[in-house]
Design a protein around this motif. Sequence first.
Motif, short mmCIF file in Angstrom:
data_model
loop_
_atom_site.label_atom_id
_atom_site.label_comp_id
_atom_site.label_asym_id
_atom_site.label_seq_id
_atom_site.Cartn_x
_atom_site.Cartn_y
_atom_site.Cartn_z
N ILE A 1 0.84 -1.20 0.00
CA ILE A 1 0.00 0.00 0.00
C ILE A 1 0.87 1.25 0.00
N ASN A 2 0.74 2.05 -1.06
CA ASN A 2 1.42 3.34 -1.13
C ASN A 2 0.64 4.36 -0.30
N VAL A 3 1.35 5.04 0.59
CA VAL A 3 0.68 5.97 1.51
C VAL A 3 -0.03 7.08 0.76
N TRP A 4 0.61 7.65 -0.29
CA TRP A 4 0.07 8.81 -0.97
C TRP A 4 -0.82 8.46 -2.16
N GLY A 5 -0.70 7.29 -2.73
CA GLY A 5 -1.41 7.00 -3.97
C GLY A 5 -2.56 6.03 -3.87
N ASP A 6 -2.67 5.30 -2.76
CA ASP A 6 -3.69 4.26 -2.63
C ASP A 6 -4.75 4.64 -1.60
N PRO A 7 -5.98 4.15 -1.79
CA PRO A 7 -7.04 4.37 -0.78
C PRO A 7 -6.89 3.36 0.36
N ILE B 1 6.30 6.30 0.04
CA ILE B 1 6.25 5.77 1.40
C ILE B 1 5.15 4.72 1.45
N TYR B 2 5.45 3.58 2.03
CA TYR B 2 4.47 2.51 2.14
C TYR B 2 3.97 2.42 3.59
N VAL B 3 2.80 1.84 3.73
CA VAL B 3 2.19 1.75 5.05
C VAL B 3 3.07 0.95 6.00
N ALA B 4 3.84 0.00 5.47
CA ALA B 4 4.74 -0.79 6.32
C ALA B 4 5.77 0.09 7.02
N ILE C 1 4.60 1.34 10.48
CA ILE C 1 4.30 0.33 11.50
C ILE C 1 5.59 -0.11 12.17
N SER C 2 5.57 -0.15 13.49
CA SER C 2 6.69 -0.70 14.24
C SER C 2 6.61 -2.23 14.16
N GLN C 3 7.57 -2.83 13.46
CA GLN C 3 7.49 -4.25 13.17
C GLN C 3 7.67 -5.12 14.42
N ASP C 4 8.30 -4.58 15.44
CA ASP C 4 8.52 -5.37 16.66
C ASP C 4 7.23 -5.53 17.46
N SER C 5 6.54 -4.42 17.65
CA SER C 5 5.32 -4.47 18.47
C SER C 5 4.04 -4.57 17.64
N ARG C 6 4.16 -4.44 16.30
CA ARG C 6 3.01 -4.46 15.39
C ARG C 6 2.00 -3.37 15.78
N ASN C 7 2.50 -2.19 16.15
CA ASN C 7 1.68 -1.03 16.44
C ASN C 7 2.11 0.13 15.55
N TRP C 8 1.26 1.15 15.48
CA TRP C 8 1.60 2.32 14.69
C TRP C 8 2.76 3.08 15.33
N ILE D 1 4.17 9.17 12.50
CA ILE D 1 2.87 9.57 11.95
C ILE D 1 2.56 11.02 12.30
N SER D 2 2.85 11.42 13.54
CA SER D 2 2.60 12.81 13.95
C SER D 2 3.49 13.78 13.19
N ALA D 3 4.69 13.34 12.80
CA ALA D 3 5.59 14.22 12.05
C ALA D 3 5.19 14.35 10.59
N LEU D 4 4.56 13.32 10.03
CA LEU D 4 4.24 13.33 8.60
C LEU D 4 2.86 13.88 8.28
N PHE D 5 1.89 13.72 9.19
CA PHE D 5 0.50 14.01 8.87
C PHE D 5 -0.06 15.08 9.81
N SER D 6 -1.19 15.62 9.39
CA SER D 6 -1.89 16.57 10.23
C SER D 6 -2.51 15.85 11.43
N GLU D 7 -2.99 16.63 12.38
CA GLU D 7 -3.57 16.04 13.58
C GLU D 7 -4.80 15.20 13.24
N GLU D 8 -5.62 15.68 12.32
CA GLU D 8 -6.83 14.93 11.94
C GLU D 8 -6.48 13.63 11.24
N ASP D 9 -5.54 13.69 10.28
CA ASP D 9 -5.14 12.48 9.56
C ASP D 9 -4.43 11.49 10.48
N SER D 10 -3.63 12.00 11.41
CA SER D 10 -2.94 11.12 12.36
C SER D 10 -3.94 10.35 13.21
N ALA D 11 -4.98 11.04 13.66
CA ALA D 11 -6.01 10.36 14.46
C ALA D 11 -6.74 9.30 13.64
#
Length: 332
Positions: A128-134, A155-158, A161-168, A173-183
Amino acid sequence: MSVFSIPSGIIDRIESAMYRFWWGQKHDERKVYWIAWKKLCRPRKKGGLGLKDLRSFNKVMLGKQGWRILQNPTSLLSRTLQARYFRRRNFLTADVGYNPSFTWRSIIDGMEGLKLGMVWMIGNGCSINVWGDPWVCSKPDPFLLPPFTQMNEEIYVADLISQDSRNWDRELISALFSEEDSASIMAIPLRQLDENDFLMWRLERNGINSVRSGYKAWVEMVDTCLGDWISSTCLSLSSENQGLFFSLLWCAWFARNKLCFEEKLLEPGFVQIMALSLINDFKKANTRSISRTKTPTAVAQQVWFPLAPGRVKINTDASVAAGLLTGIGGVA
């Protein structure tokens, strides 16, 4: 209608027969068409009768073929089309190509209606491409708009993701996106198992593409008035972002005119930078004009009083016009 894109001439003839029947026209007699056919095809909640628009219905049914290709990539049809038209890319990024068949042209014609209802479900995030895919399924619009500094970065969705804990990765995310998109992103649940990403149809609860929901979404999109869209968008933006929004609209229209009349294609990144430059220049000009404005001083109130005895006040004026014409007057 579900296999080939019907030519416009044939659709016009079919619709002509339909509205002749609707208004009771027989043979060569002429009837008054009291309302446009497109208005009759609007949904009933928008004042229409919900009649089928054949062009839209054709596009949605062709999108069904694209959905089958996506869901069955190992079928004979999918492998044949991939070998011929999108060997080094995926189906969603494929184009018409060189010397295509009428079947492939028809499938590409239905691609827009197909993308309207698709969304990626996140597994490992590698596809999944972060900018080009739904993929942001928690938003009405699952696409994300890239910031100006990352227009050309993949940038891909992978990567989020923190691969060790499998969490965001909340900091990234807070550095790349707005507050609304991050939420919205962090509200998406992640699978703990390393599974592949897959597509689903977000307009149905079972996640399977249907012509009914696709046609409804397509008609609503086509029937949306540009003015209504601009008004609703402005109401959802802050006063600062409204200026940027209208600047982007103007620059997009400028790029469109360049392409239509001068055959010059402007890159999307250039258009966005131009919009930012315009809004910054506007802010600077208004800041300078405000700083130059002086605070008006209070004007002393003049009180009239009579002249002293024995004095006379005379008000005079004179003017000179063309041809040495002069005039003078006075009031005592």
